[in-house]
Design an enzyme around this catalytic site. Structure first.
Site, PDB file in Angstrom:
ATOM      1  N   ARG A   1      -9.681   1.490   8.810  1.00 14.42           N
ATOM      2  CA  ARG A   1      -9.359   0.090   9.036  1.00 14.42           C
ATOM      3  C   ARG A   1     -10.436  -0.611   9.845  1.00 14.42           C
ATOM      4  O   ARG A   1     -10.310  -1.794  10.146  1.00 14.42           O
ATOM      5  CB  ARG A   1      -8.074   0.042   9.843  1.00 14.42           C
ATOM      6  CG  ARG A   1      -6.950  -0.723   9.201  1.00 14.42           C
ATOM      7  CD  ARG A   1      -5.730  -0.368  10.017  1.00 14.42           C
ATOM      8  NE  ARG A   1      -4.641  -1.208   9.787  1.00 14.42           N
ATOM      9  CZ  ARG A   1      -3.491  -0.788   9.250  1.00 14.42           C
ATOM     10  NH1 ARG A   1      -3.358   0.436   8.826  1.00 14.42           N
ATOM     11  NH2 ARG A   1      -2.488  -1.617   9.150  1.00 14.42           N
TER      12      ARG A   1
ATOM     13  N   ARG B   1      11.177  -3.265  11.080  1.00 16.07           N
ATOM     14  CA  ARG B   1      10.118  -2.795  11.980  1.00 16.07           C
ATOM     15  C   ARG B   1       9.917  -3.829  13.080  1.00 16.07           C
ATOM     16  O   ARG B   1       9.891  -5.022  12.796  1.00 16.07           O
ATOM     17  CB  ARG B   1       8.815  -2.639  11.185  1.00 16.07           C
ATOM     18  CG  ARG B   1       8.666  -1.288  10.539  1.00 16.07           C
ATOM     19  CD  ARG B   1       7.489  -1.193   9.604  1.00 16.07           C
ATOM     20  NE  ARG B   1       6.230  -1.723  10.090  1.00 16.07           N
ATOM     21  CZ  ARG B   1       5.072  -1.606   9.435  1.00 16.07           C
ATOM     22  NH1 ARG B   1       5.037  -0.981   8.270  1.00 16.07           N
ATOM     23  NH2 ARG B   1       3.969  -2.117   9.917  1.00 16.07           N
TER      24      ARG B   1
ATOM     25  N   ARG C   1      11.138  -6.941   4.675  1.00 15.50           N
ATOM     26  CA  ARG C   1      11.151  -5.465   4.612  1.00 15.50           C
ATOM     27  C   ARG C   1      12.334  -4.893   5.405  1.00 15.50           C
ATOM     28  O   ARG C   1      12.612  -5.312   6.525  1.00 15.50           O
ATOM     29  CB  ARG C   1       9.841  -4.943   5.195  1.00 15.50           C
ATOM     30  CG  ARG C   1       9.758  -3.443   5.283  1.00 15.50           C
ATOM     31  CD  ARG C   1       8.359  -2.910   5.253  1.00 15.50           C
ATOM     32  NE  ARG C   1       7.448  -3.609   6.159  1.00 15.50           N
ATOM     33  CZ  ARG C   1       6.118  -3.539   6.034  1.00 15.50           C
ATOM     34  NH1 ARG C   1       5.583  -2.846   5.051  1.00 15.50           N
ATOM     35  NH2 ARG C   1       5.340  -4.170   6.874  1.00 15.50           N
TER      36      ARG C   1
ATOM     37  N   ARG D   1      -1.312  -9.566  12.612  1.00 17.12           N
ATOM     38  CA  ARG D   1      -1.806  -8.416  11.842  1.00 17.12           C
ATOM     39  C   ARG D   1      -2.709  -8.897  10.714  1.00 17.12           C
ATOM     40  O   ARG D   1      -3.727  -8.273  10.414  1.00 17.12           O
ATOM     41  CB  ARG D   1      -0.625  -7.609  11.291  1.00 17.12           C
ATOM     42  CG  ARG D   1      -0.015  -6.696  12.367  1.00 17.12           C
ATOM     43  CD  ARG D   1       1.424  -6.331  12.077  1.00 17.12           C
ATOM     44  NE  ARG D   1       1.629  -5.658  10.818  1.00 17.12           N
ATOM     45  CZ  ARG D   1       2.796  -5.647  10.152  1.00 17.12           C
ATOM     46  NH1 ARG D   1       3.853  -6.284  10.642  1.00 17.12           N
ATOM     47  NH2 ARG D   1       2.904  -5.010   9.018  1.00 17.12           N
TER      48      ARG D   1
ATOM     49  N   LYS E   1       0.845  -1.215   0.000  1.00 18.57           N
ATOM     50  CA  LYS E   1       0.000   0.000   0.000  1.00 18.57           C
ATOM     51  C   LYS E   1       0.871   1.253   0.000  1.00 18.57           C
ATOM     52  O   LYS E   1       0.640   2.176  -0.756  1.00 18.57           O
ATOM     53  CB  LYS E   1      -0.876   0.066   1.269  1.00 18.57           C
ATOM     54  CG  LYS E   1      -1.902  -0.998   1.414  1.00 18.57           C
ATOM     55  CD  LYS E   1      -2.783  -0.757   2.643  1.00 18.57           C
ATOM     56  CE  LYS E   1      -2.104  -0.870   3.995  1.00 18.57           C
ATOM     57  NZ  LYS E   1      -1.595  -2.188   4.348  1.00 18.57           N
TER      58      LYS E   1
HETATM   59  P1  ADP Z   1       0.473  -2.682   8.051  1.00 17.88           P
HETATM   60  O1  ADP Z   1       1.783  -2.977   7.401  1.00 17.88           O
HETATM   61  O2  ADP Z   1       0.060  -3.747   9.036  1.00 17.88           O
HETATM   62  O3  ADP Z   1      -0.607  -2.316   7.083  1.00 17.88           O
HETATM   63  P2  ADP Z   1       0.762   0.090   9.048  1.00 17.88           P
HETATM   64  O4  ADP Z   1       2.147   0.560   8.828  1.00 17.88           O
HETATM   65  O5  ADP Z   1      -0.315   0.635   8.189  1.00 17.88           O
HETATM   66  O6  ADP Z   1       0.800  -1.497   9.043  1.00 17.88           O
HETATM   67  O7  ADP Z   1       0.334   0.342  10.564  1.00 17.88           O
HETATM   68  C1  ADP Z   1       1.145  -0.060  11.637  1.00 17.88           C
HETATM   69  C2  ADP Z   1       0.303  -0.181  12.878  1.00 17.88           C
HETATM   70  O8  ADP Z   1      -0.268   1.095  13.203  1.00 17.88           O
HETATM   71  C3  ADP Z   1      -0.885  -1.114  12.781  1.00 17.88           C
HETATM   72  O9  ADP Z   1      -0.542  -2.468  13.022  1.00 17.88           O
HETATM   73  C4  ADP Z   1      -1.793  -0.555  13.872  1.00 17.88           C
HETATM   74  O10 ADP Z   1      -1.346  -0.930  15.156  1.00 17.88           O
HETATM   75  C5  ADP Z   1      -1.575   0.951  13.736  1.00 17.88           C
HETATM   76  N1  ADP Z   1      -2.548   1.554  12.819  1.00 17.88           N
HETATM   77  C6  ADP Z   1      -2.280   2.146  11.620  1.00 17.88           C
HETATM   78  N2  ADP Z   1      -3.406   2.596  11.053  1.00 17.88           N
HETATM   79  C7  ADP Z   1      -4.416   2.298  11.897  1.00 17.88           C
HETATM   80  C8  ADP Z   1      -5.835   2.505  11.871  1.00 17.88           C
HETATM   81  N3  ADP Z   1      -6.442   3.123  10.851  1.00 17.88           N
HETATM   82  N4  ADP Z   1      -6.553   2.069  12.931  1.00 17.88           N
HETATM   83  C9  ADP Z   1      -5.974   1.455  13.979  1.00 17.88           C
HETATM   84  N5  ADP Z   1      -4.649   1.222  14.065  1.00 17.88           N
HETATM   85  C10 ADP Z   1      -3.862   1.632  13.039  1.00 17.88           C
END
Ligand code: ADP
Length: 289
Positions: free
Chosen positions: A146, A224, A180, A235, A69
């Site tokens: 989300r 990360r 990553r 996740r 994404k």
């Molecule tokens: P991923 O690679 O899992 O898509 P992101 O980098 O988008 O991860 O997000 C990292 C973390 O930040 C998520 O696992 C969550 O804990 C938190 N997070 C990000 N966006 C949201 C959201 N819209 N609602 C709730 N938690 C979020």
């Protein structure tokens, strides 16, 4: 009034304040692509109207952890001249700031759980406010909404033009998260995984070349903390439970463009542009992150 009721009312009023703020921010910006009501999309489906490069699109990127994404949202943001706003980055910035929320967030994020809707909406509002002050309009949201509640709040305050749902097989998702790497100095995103899944029983294979860092980043790579196998699987589980319903939310509104990634960036980027009816005349981005 019961305790639960009081909590609910308090929460509702804080959301409403945020909502008023987001609303103020976005009613000013013009809308992007106009979708016909009830239209639905797949990679093969109807061509979208051409998007001039300076349109202030309001797009959302959905997709499982590791799908890419961030990579594609950031490329499109460069192409269209709108900000790429990733709530995961907002959370990581907050973690790095060692502010009052940091330890609470670390505990949640490092276990692969979702941050509460209130916290995430607060972080997003602050980011939008800062953008508004700089004259930003339009956006590509990555990682938000989300949950259904986040999607409902967003729907009350602005009209999303298009939701791109990126898809990739689960075995590739896990390998991509584990591969990553991030440059601790410039923030560049790389991937050391070489994904080579053979086609079976008529289903196509999938090849994704590694995206290796240049020499000046190679010695500064970090991973990360939430990219361990156990946390990635959690996740993914949470995505299926909490975020997949958001896909349906937008599908039923005719806003969802499903896009199955055919491979790595060199294969996928031109096809994604095609599906979005966009052209990248000066494509300097074809093979880089
Ligand atoms: P991923 O690679 O899992 O898509 P992101 O980098 O988008 O991860 O997000 C990292 C973390 O930040 C998520 O696992 C969550 O804990 C938190 N997070 C990000 N966006 C949201 C959201 N819209 N609602 C709730 N938690 C979020």
């Amino acid at each position: 009034m019961s305790f639960l009721n009081r909590v609910w009312r308090a929460r509702a009023s804080s959301s409403a304040e945020t909502l008023i703020f987001i609303s103020r921010t976005f009613t000013a910006s013009s809308s992007g692509i106009d979708l016909h009501p009830g239209a639905s999309f797949s990679t093969k489906l109807p061509s979208l109207p051409k998007v001039p490069k300076d349109r202030n699109v309001k797009w959302v990127f959905l997709g499982c952890p590791g799908v890419g994404k961030g990579t594609y949202a950031s490329r499109l943001s460069n192409l269209l001249g709108v900000p790429h706003i990733a709530t995961g980055d907002l959370v990581r910035d907050e973690l790095a700031s060692s502010g009052p929320l940091a330890s609470q967030l670390a505990e949640i994020v490092n276990r692969g759980k979702l941050v509460s809707d209130e916290i995430i909406i607060n972080l997003l509002s602050k980011r939008l406010e800062a953008g508004e002050a700089k004259g930003e309009s339009g956006f590509i949201l990555d990682g938000f909404p989300r949950t259904i509640r986040q999607a409902e709040i967003l729907e009350k305050v602005t009209d999303i033009d298009l939701v791109v749902n990126l898809k990739l097989r689960e075995e590739a998702l896990v390998a991509k998260c584990l591969g990553r790497r991030i440059c601790s100095e410039c923030g560049g995103n790389y991937n050391v995984a070489c994904i080579d899944i053979k086609g079976e029983n008529g289903s196509p294979g999938l090849y994704m070349a590694p995206l290796l860092p240049p020499p000046h980043c190679a010695t500064k790579l970090i991973t990360r903390p939430d990219d361990t196998e156990e946390v990635v699987k959690e996740r993914l589980r949470i995505y299926n439970e909490m975020t997949q319903p958001v896909e349906e939310f937008y599908r039923s509104r005719g806003k969802l463009l499903e896009f199955n990634l055919p491979g790595g960036i060199p294969e996928s980027w031109p096809k994604l542009l095609q599906a979005l009816n966009l052209e990248d005349h000066d494509d300097k981005q074809s093979a880089t992150a």
